[in-house]
Design a protein around this motif. Structure first.
Motif, PDB file in Angstrom:
ATOM      1  N   PRO A 160      81.732  97.509  79.155  1.00 18.31           N
ATOM      2  CA  PRO A 160      81.966  96.746  80.377  1.00 18.31           C
ATOM      3  C   PRO A 160      81.566  97.479  81.658  1.00 18.31           C
ATOM      4  O   PRO A 160      81.607  96.895  82.727  1.00 18.31           O
ATOM      5  CB  PRO A 160      83.479  96.521  80.346  1.00 18.31           C
ATOM      6  CG  PRO A 160      84.011  97.748  79.654  1.00 18.31           C
ATOM      7  CD  PRO A 160      82.977  98.098  78.624  1.00 18.31           C
ATOM      8  N   LEU A 161      81.220  98.742  81.571  1.00 16.44           N
ATOM      9  CA  LEU A 161      80.958  99.529  82.774  1.00 16.44           C
ATOM     10  C   LEU A 161      79.557  99.287  83.319  1.00 16.44           C
ATOM     11  O   LEU A 161      78.577  99.285  82.582  1.00 16.44           O
ATOM     12  CB  LEU A 161      81.141 101.019  82.478  1.00 16.44           C
ATOM     13  CG  LEU A 161      82.570 101.487  82.192  1.00 16.44           C
ATOM     14  CD1 LEU A 161      82.565 102.942  81.772  1.00 16.44           C
ATOM     15  CD2 LEU A 161      83.450 101.283  83.414  1.00 16.44           C
ATOM     16  N   SER A 162      79.472  99.132  84.633  1.00 16.66           N
ATOM     17  CA  SER A 162      78.182  98.977  85.289  1.00 16.66           C
ATOM     18  C   SER A 162      77.453 100.313  85.343  1.00 16.66           C
ATOM     19  O   SER A 162      78.036 101.379  85.108  1.00 16.66           O
ATOM     20  CB  SER A 162      78.381  98.439  86.707  1.00 16.66           C
ATOM     21  OG  SER A 162      79.031  99.433  87.508  1.00 16.66           O
ATOM     22  N   LEU A 163      76.178 100.259  85.695  1.00 15.11           N
ATOM     23  CA  LEU A 163      75.387 101.486  85.843  1.00 15.11           C
ATOM     24  C   LEU A 163      75.964 102.392  86.929  1.00 15.11           C
ATOM     25  O   LEU A 163      76.140 103.604  86.699  1.00 15.11           O
ATOM     26  CB  LEU A 163      73.929 101.127  86.133  1.00 15.11           C
ATOM     27  CG  LEU A 163      72.956 102.283  86.374  1.00 15.11           C
ATOM     28  CD1 LEU A 163      72.970 103.271  85.225  1.00 15.11           C
ATOM     29  CD2 LEU A 163      71.547 101.730  86.608  1.00 15.11           C
ATOM     30  N   PRO A 164      76.306 101.889  88.124  1.00 12.11           N
ATOM     31  CA  PRO A 164      76.906 102.786  89.120  1.00 12.11           C
ATOM     32  C   PRO A 164      78.244 103.357  88.687  1.00 12.11           C
ATOM     33  O   PRO A 164      78.556 104.509  89.008  1.00 12.11           O
ATOM     34  CB  PRO A 164      77.048 101.894  90.365  1.00 12.11           C
ATOM     35  CG  PRO A 164      76.949 100.493  89.871  1.00 12.11           C
ATOM     36  CD  PRO A 164      76.037 100.558  88.685  1.00 12.11           C
ATOM     37  N   ALA A 165      79.040 102.603  87.933  1.00 16.62           N
ATOM     38  CA  ALA A 165      80.319 103.125  87.441  1.00 16.62           C
ATOM     39  C   ALA A 165      80.090 104.260  86.458  1.00 16.62           C
ATOM     40  O   ALA A 165      80.805 105.276  86.473  1.00 16.62           O
ATOM     41  CB  ALA A 165      81.123 102.008  86.787  1.00 16.62           C
ATOM     42  N   ARG A 166      79.097 104.127  85.598  1.00 18.68           N
ATOM     43  CA  ARG A 166      78.791 105.182  84.632  1.00 18.68           C
ATOM     44  C   ARG A 166      78.291 106.450  85.330  1.00 18.68           C
ATOM     45  O   ARG A 166      78.660 107.568  84.957  1.00 18.68           O
ATOM     46  CB  ARG A 166      77.749 104.680  83.626  1.00 18.68           C
ATOM     47  CG  ARG A 166      78.346 103.693  82.637  1.00 18.68           C
ATOM     48  CD  ARG A 166      77.288 103.032  81.761  1.00 18.68           C
ATOM     49  NE  ARG A 166      77.962 102.183  80.790  1.00 18.68           N
ATOM     50  CZ  ARG A 166      78.280 102.559  79.549  1.00 18.68           C
ATOM     51  NH1 ARG A 166      77.966 103.767  79.125  1.00 18.68           N
ATOM     52  NH2 ARG A 166      78.909 101.742  78.734  1.00 18.68           N
ATOM     53  N   LEU A 167      77.470 106.272  86.356  1.00 21.70           N
ATOM     54  CA  LEU A 167      77.000 107.431  87.105  1.00 21.70           C
ATOM     55  C   LEU A 167      78.156 108.122  87.814  1.00 21.70           C
ATOM     56  O   LEU A 167      78.212 109.352  87.877  1.00 21.70           O
ATOM     57  CB  LEU A 167      75.937 106.997  88.118  1.00 21.70           C
ATOM     58  CG  LEU A 167      74.572 106.634  87.522  1.00 21.70           C
ATOM     59  CD1 LEU A 167      73.716 105.894  88.542  1.00 21.70           C
ATOM     60  CD2 LEU A 167      73.856 107.888  87.026  1.00 21.70           C
ATOM     61  N   CYS A 168      79.088 107.342  88.332  1.00 20.27           N
ATOM     62  CA  CYS A 168      80.259 107.901  89.000  1.00 20.27           C
ATOM     63  C   CYS A 168      81.085 108.742  88.028  1.00 20.27           C
ATOM     64  O   CYS A 168      81.509 109.855  88.356  1.00 20.27           O
ATOM     65  CB  CYS A 168      81.103 106.766  89.579  1.00 20.27           C
ATOM     66  SG  CYS A 168      82.509 107.315  90.567  1.00 20.27           S
ATOM     67  N   LEU A 169      81.278 108.237  86.818  1.00 22.06           N
ATOM     68  CA  LEU A 169      82.047 108.978  85.823  1.00 22.06           C
ATOM     69  C   LEU A 169      81.291 110.225  85.353  1.00 22.06           C
ATOM     70  O   LEU A 169      81.897 111.282  85.127  1.00 22.06           O
ATOM     71  CB  LEU A 169      82.371 108.085  84.628  1.00 22.06           C
ATOM     72  CG  LEU A 169      83.401 106.978  84.871  1.00 22.06           C
ATOM     73  CD1 LEU A 169      83.560 106.120  83.619  1.00 22.06           C
ATOM     74  CD2 LEU A 169      84.754 107.571  85.284  1.00 22.06           C
ATOM     75  N   LEU A 170      79.984 110.114  85.210  1.00 22.62           N
ATOM     76  CA  LEU A 170      79.186 111.263  84.761  1.00 22.62           C
ATOM     77  C   LEU A 170      79.270 112.433  85.730  1.00 22.62           C
ATOM     78  O   LEU A 170      79.057 113.583  85.340  1.00 22.62           O
ATOM     79  CB  LEU A 170      77.717 110.858  84.595  1.00 22.62           C
ATOM     80  CG  LEU A 170      77.247 110.355  83.234  1.00 22.62           C
ATOM     81  CD1 LEU A 170      75.764 110.070  83.273  1.00 22.62           C
ATOM     82  CD2 LEU A 170      77.576 111.359  82.129  1.00 22.62           C
TER      83      LEU A 170
END
Length: 222
Positions: free
Chosen positions: A5-15
């Motif tokens: 469910p995570l968007s691309l910007p959300a994944r980058l934020c978590l990374l």
């Protein structure tokens, strides 16, 4: 790499979270990276197109259902035209704040309300799901290293690694490794917009812009 469910910007934020130190790396530049991810996802979804280097909405009624992405799309629609590289930095903090709020609401981050100088309200975040971030990083490393051929990687996963590398995100890839995997990173950048040539150009513009933003710490993110 499973998208979930995570968007691309959300994944980058978590990374960007260093799970050993429990803090964000390159926090001053995180708004640019997250904004770049949002621009890329909107382009990949066909809601932003490239018009002579300008990020241009394609449908006045088009929405994703994701608050951070839709907020950026509305901002672009209501503003005068800007090139992709401008949008990587212009009021980028708005997108980061929206993404972090979403991640906190879903339990990936923990939010703590504070006051700057004892007066101005602010929010500080802590990582909420270390295992999820470590799993995301392991999957991203597989995309970076192989052995899966680049043309078998999804465009969204290719963009995740290409943008993280452009941002010199040390939690994913070191400087030495960026040189080591330079050809694969270039191929992943190309893969990010394989389906539509103009999308490939837009993704390359965003990746180039985020590299420039990372090299200019004085560029404002809000």
């Amino acid at each position: 790499m499973p998208i979930g469910p995570l968007s691309l910007p959300a994944r980058l934020c978590l990374l960007a979270w260093d799970t050993s130190k429990l803090k964000v790396t390159s926090s001053s530049q995180l708004p640019h990276l997250v904004r770049a991810g949002a621009l890329t996802e909107l382009a990949q979804r066909g809601l932003l197109a490239d018009a002579d280097g300008v990020a241009t909405p394609t449908d006045p009624d088009g929405r994703t259902g994701d608050a951070a992405l839709d907020g950026l799309l509305e901002l672009i629609e209501e503003s005068r035209p800007h090139k992709w590289k401008t949008w990587v930095s212009l009021r980028a903090r708005i997108t980061l704040d929206a993404v972090q709020a979403q991640l906190a609401a879903d339990g990936y981050l923990r939010a703590e309300k504070t006051r700057v100088l004892g007066v101005f309200p602010s929010v500080e975040y802590e990582i909420g799901r270390v295992a999820v971030v470590e799993g995301l990083r392991a999957e991203a490393r597989q995309v970076l290293e192989g052995p899966v051929p680049v043309d078998a990687v999804s465009e969204r996963d290719a963009a995740l690694v290409a943008l993280a590398a452009a941002a010199e995100l040390r939690t994913l890839v070191s400087g030495r490794e960026r040189r080591q995997y330079d050809e694969r990173i270039a191929a992943l950048t190309e893969r990010s917009g394989t389906a539509i040539p103009v999308l490939r150009q837009a993704v390359q513009e965003v990746r180039s812009a985020v590299s420039v933003a990372m090299a200019a710490p004085g560029v404002p993110g809000n």
